[in-house]
Design a protein around this motif. Structure first.
Motif, PDB file in Angstrom:
ATOM      1  N   THR A  85      -6.452   4.247  -4.078  1.00 18.95           N
ATOM      2  CA  THR A  85      -8.183   4.370  -4.321  1.00 18.95           C
ATOM      3  C   THR A  85      -8.994   2.740  -4.532  1.00 18.95           C
ATOM      4  O   THR A  85      -7.757   1.382  -3.705  1.00 18.95           O
ATOM      5  CB  THR A  85      -8.330   4.834  -5.447  1.00 18.95           C
ATOM      6  N   GLN A 130     -15.372   4.223   2.696  1.00 18.41           N
ATOM      7  CA  GLN A 130     -14.064   5.086   2.742  1.00 18.41           C
ATOM      8  C   GLN A 130     -13.845   6.389   3.818  1.00 18.41           C
ATOM      9  O   GLN A 130     -12.884   5.883   3.799  1.00 18.41           O
ATOM     10  CB  GLN A 130     -14.757   6.288   1.102  1.00 18.41           C
ATOM     11  N   THR A 139       0.777  -0.989   0.511  1.00 21.69           N
ATOM     12  CA  THR A 139      -0.146  -0.328  -0.067  1.00 21.69           C
ATOM     13  C   THR A 139       0.613   1.429   0.296  1.00 21.69           C
ATOM     14  O   THR A 139       0.890   2.596   0.838  1.00 21.69           O
ATOM     15  CB  THR A 139      -1.023   0.300   1.528  1.00 21.69           C
ATOM     16  N   GLU A 180     -10.468   5.037   5.330  1.00 24.74           N
ATOM     17  CA  GLU A 180      -8.805   6.192   5.156  1.00 24.74           C
ATOM     18  C   GLU A 180      -8.445   6.119   7.170  1.00 24.74           C
ATOM     19  O   GLU A 180      -7.559   6.281   7.323  1.00 24.74           O
ATOM     20  CB  GLU A 180      -9.449   7.619   5.519  1.00 24.74           C
ATOM     21  N   VAL A 200      -7.888   7.983   0.530  1.00 24.91           N
ATOM     22  CA  VAL A 200      -8.857   7.189  -0.688  1.00 24.91           C
ATOM     23  C   VAL A 200      -8.900   8.363  -1.429  1.00 24.91           C
ATOM     24  O   VAL A 200      -9.278   8.866  -1.371  1.00 24.91           O
ATOM     25  CB  VAL A 200      -9.531   6.879  -0.218  1.00 24.91           C
TER      26      VAL A 200
END
Length: 267
Positions: free
Chosen positions: A216, A228, A211, A232, A239
């Motif tokens: 995304t 999302q 990562t 995060e 993201v």
């Protein structure tokens, strides 16, 4: 002008993207998957062709067509089939070259993908042994709340606390959620627990793949704002939101591969 197509036949949705020889998107389509993958592919292709503004009138007008997704072998007019992992990487790369890591949440699996500088796959990890954390799982969770997916994706954003969901299996998790709802626990707090549980699963896949750099989300679940935010929180980084529908990334990548291969072949 020559035109190129990518058809992504997934377990939940079929997607198609048509590009011109300059890489500009001419049209796209997203359809609910049928029992027959052949029917899904044909529906997506027909709809995308219908939206092309007369640029092409039938599949045979495409100079090159790539099939992808779990039903890629059922795209009968495809010149070639390429894995959805490669196609998602390429789709994201041409949309935003700064992104080097992807979490793709499909209808029945979760993938972590590390993207190289040229849009090829550096590494990947996949969880396809359990439906927990997939699109099907979110559909079940939304049904438990008697909401549609759009409503559910925003619910956790109102949470004041997080009620942990401890079950690792989608079936048991659904039962746990139904019990919490029956106990009149705040729905938004339960939803926050669901999103966090899924985010942790995604985190594991992303870590296995790598990562580093910008990350995304792709697939229909990338539109889930609650997920999302939870992701995060787990990743401790933002993201990246793509400028093109994240659900189209597999089809877009397939179309770009078709464009590259078709142009090379004809030149």
């Amino acid at each position: 002008m020559r035109y190129f197509g990518g058809c992504d036949v997934g377990s939940t949705y079929g997607k198609c993207v048509i590009l011109d020889e300059n890489g500009k998107m001419v049209s796209n389509a997203t359809v609910r998957s049928k029992i027959s993958s052949v029917d899904t592919a044909n529906m997506a292709l027909d709809e995308a062709i219908g939206k092309s503004g007369g640029c092409i009138r039938e599949v045979k007008d495409l100079s090159y067509l790539v099939g992808t997704g779990y039903g890629r072998n059922k795209v009968l007019f495809a010149d070639e089939n390429i894995s959805e992992i490669s196609c998602h990487a390429m789709g994201v790369h041409i949309t935003d070259p700064s992104v080097t890591a992807i979490i793709d949440i499909g209808g029945q699996d979760v993938k972590g993908i590390s993207v190289d500088k040229d849009g090829t796959v550096r590494n990947f990890a996949m969880n396809d042994k359990c439906a927990a954390g997939t699109g099907r799982f979110f559909e079940a969770m939304a049904a438990a709340f008697e909401m549609d997916l759009d409503q559910f994706s925003l619910l956790s954003l109102k949470a004041k606390n997080v009620i942990p969901i401890t079950a690792q299996c989608s079936v048991f998790a659904e039962s746990e959620v139904i019990s919490l709802v029956a106990e009149n626990k705040p729905k938004e707090d339960i939803a926050a627990g669901i999103e966090l549980a899924v985010a942790k699963r995604c985190f594991v896949m992303a870590k296995k793949a790598g990562t580093d750099g910008n990350i995304t989300m792709t697939g229909g679940c990338a539109k889930n704002k609650g997920l999302q935010k939870a992701l995060e929180h787990v990743l401790k980084k933002k993201v990246v939101e793509l400028s093109i529908d994240p659900q189209l990334m597999g089809a877009l990548g397939a179309a770009e591969y078709a464009r590259q291969k078709g142009m090379a072949k004809q030149n």
